[in-house]
Each structure stands twice: as C-alpha cells, then as structure tokens.
Design a protein around this motif. Structure first.
Motif, short mmCIF file in Angstrom:
data_model
loop_
_atom_site.label_atom_id
_atom_site.label_comp_id
_atom_site.label_asym_id
_atom_site.label_seq_id
_atom_site.Cartn_x
_atom_site.Cartn_y
_atom_site.Cartn_z
N LEU A 34 44.62 -68.65 -15.49
CA LEU A 34 44.45 -69.34 -16.78
C LEU A 34 43.07 -69.02 -17.35
O LEU A 34 42.05 -69.27 -16.72
N GLY A 35 43.05 -68.40 -18.53
CA GLY A 35 41.80 -68.06 -19.19
C GLY A 35 41.35 -69.17 -20.13
O GLY A 35 42.18 -69.80 -20.80
N LEU A 36 40.05 -69.39 -20.18
CA LEU A 36 39.46 -70.43 -21.03
C LEU A 36 38.45 -69.74 -21.94
O LEU A 36 37.45 -69.18 -21.48
N GLN A 215 47.60 -65.20 -17.66
CA GLN A 215 49.00 -65.50 -17.91
C GLN A 215 49.14 -66.56 -19.00
O GLN A 215 50.16 -66.64 -19.67
N ARG A 216 48.09 -67.36 -19.16
CA ARG A 216 48.04 -68.37 -20.21
C ARG A 216 46.58 -68.53 -20.63
O ARG A 216 45.67 -68.29 -19.82
N ALA A 227 44.16 -74.59 -28.88
CA ALA A 227 45.33 -73.76 -28.57
C ALA A 227 45.53 -73.72 -27.07
O ALA A 227 44.58 -73.83 -26.29
N ASP A 228 46.79 -73.58 -26.67
CA ASP A 228 47.15 -73.51 -25.25
C ASP A 228 48.51 -72.84 -25.18
O ASP A 228 49.52 -73.40 -25.61
N GLY A 229 48.53 -71.60 -24.67
CA GLY A 229 49.82 -70.91 -24.61
C GLY A 229 49.70 -69.51 -24.05
O GLY A 229 48.64 -69.10 -23.55
N ALA A 230 50.78 -68.77 -24.14
CA ALA A 230 50.79 -67.38 -23.68
C ALA A 230 49.84 -66.55 -24.54
O ALA A 230 49.57 -66.89 -25.69
N PRO A 231 49.30 -65.46 -23.98
CA PRO A 231 48.35 -64.63 -24.74
C PRO A 231 48.86 -64.21 -26.11
O PRO A 231 48.10 -64.23 -27.09
#
Length: 251
Positions: A34-36, A215-216, A227-231
């Motif tokens: 999970l990328g932030l 992955q997200r 925002a929070d979701g798939a790339p």
C-alpha cells in the motif's frame, strides 16, 4: 487477502492548534503493498509515526489483527510484528553489516544480556539468511558507515526483518539513491512481499515507483484522505491530479 492486518480508524493527530492528520482511515490488507502519497506536509510521515507507535493519536483507534494498539510504544509493536524503516537509516556505522544484524537479532530474542557466550559465534545461520533475503551476503564484513545509500537501506531492511514482522512500514525507502540502487531496493521490496508475504505500507516521492509497485494507493492532502484505490483509479482522479499529480509531474 483475508482482511486487514493493520487498521487506522479515523485517526487524528494534533500538535497544539495544528492538526497534522484529521480523521484518516487506512486499512492495510494481509500481503498487500500500500503506497501513501501526497504533497509535502500532507501528513504522510505523521501517519506512519502513528502506525509504528512513535506518536500516539489524539483521537481514533489503531488496530493490529483486530486488537487496539493505540498508545503502544514502538518496541512493543516490534515484538508484536510491526517493523519500521526510516528515511534516514538507523544503523551502527562503526560496526560491520553482520554485527548490525546480530545486535538486532539478539535484541529481539532477549540475548543481549548473555555475556557468557561470544557474540561473534551467535546466530550465524539466521544472519546469513537475513542478508541473503536483502541481497547483502557479499557485503557482510563491510562497515555499515562505508556503505552506499542503497546498501544502507537494505541493511536496515535486514534489521527490521530480524523481528520476523508481518507488517513493515517504510518511509521514503529509495530517497537519495541512484537509479541502479533504487532498482535493487525495489526488487527486494517486491520479493519480501511475494515470497515472504510481508504486508508493506510505504511513503515515497518517486511517483513512478509508487505506481509501479503499489497494489493500492492512499492520497493525503492537508492531513485528510482524498483518495484510496487502485493505481489506475487514483491516477484518474481529478482531485488527485489537482492537488498532487500535476505538481509532482512538474517537480
């Protein structure tokens, strides 16, 4: 994926009158990368500090495998299975790579007070395995202070993995690296996730790297989640493009 391993539930963090993070919820799934991301000052490092126990939330809850860990200290979370790697590497520069990893293993296993056993002979197999996992076997006897940036980061990964974590928190894992160093570190991160099943939550200013391996993606702006979701979803978001991606592309 079988459910969140780490959850930040409407967490806020204030420093006096300044609210660095405001009611942010993030759920890291088991085995997820999970990328932030977000502009400078968005609250990314604060959120990582909350997740690792370095900071305690002003409000909200933090759960690990469904149990609240809000208010727990970093050393307690390390023993539970949450490891943290910092933007500035935390190593002993005058010790060798092997010695750095040995100290980490001894500390995790409560062996630092075992003065009757020669430290140089302890945990050789475990150390060799950790160094192999982070592609550092050929640098085992180098002094940590002499390592290049990418090698120091991989050594810090080995130290973090000494606690056999299920979650690893990474703050700018490729900061200050050359392209070649960055590629090796990314390979190690991907391998830890694919082969070891480690869940990873990371911040990173290299947008191309984030969109390549996450992955997200969660995007923060002024302490709030936007925002929070798939790339692909995040990249297409007009709000994200307005406050961050356009700025990042022009940086």
């Amino acid at each position: 994926m079988s459910g969140p391993v780490l959850e930040l539930d409407r967490v806020s963090k204030s420093f006096g009158a300044f609210r660095a993070v405001s009611k942010v919820s993030v759920a890291l799934e088991k085995g997820e990368i999970l990328g932030l991301i977000g502009p400078n000052g968005a609250g990314k490092s604060t959120l990582l500090n909350l997740a690792s126990g370095a900071l305690h939330p002003t409000s909200g809850d933090i759960r690990y495998h469904g149990r609240s860990i809000a208010g727990a200290h970093p050393h307690a979370l390390v023993h539970r299975g949450i490891a943290r790697s910092f933007q500035i590497t935390a190593i002993f520069p005058r010790l060798t790579v092997v010695e750095n990893v040995r100290i980490a293993l001894m500390a995790r296993r409560g062996l630092c007070r075992d003065f009757l056993r020669p430290a140089g002979k302890m945990l050789k197999t475990e150390i060799a395995t950790l160094l192999e996992r982070v592609r550092m076997s050929d640098r085992a006897e180098r002094y940590a202070g002499e390592l290049a940036a990418g090698d120091r980061k991989r050594l810090e990964f080995a130290i973090a993995l000494a606690g056999d974590p299920s979650v690893v928190l990474l703050d700018e894992p490729t900061a200050g690296m050359s392209g070649a160093e960055r590629a090796v570190v990314v390979e190690v991160i991907m391998d830890l996730n694919a082969r070891e099943g480690v869940s990873l939550l990371f911040t990173e200013h290299d947008i191309d790297m984030v969109f390549a391996i996450a992955q997200r993606i969660v995007v923060l702006h002024q302490g709030e989640k936007i925002a929070d979701g798939a790339p692909t979803e995040v990249r297409a978001s007009p709000r994200v493009q307005e406050v961050y991606l356009g700025e990042a592309a022009n940086a």
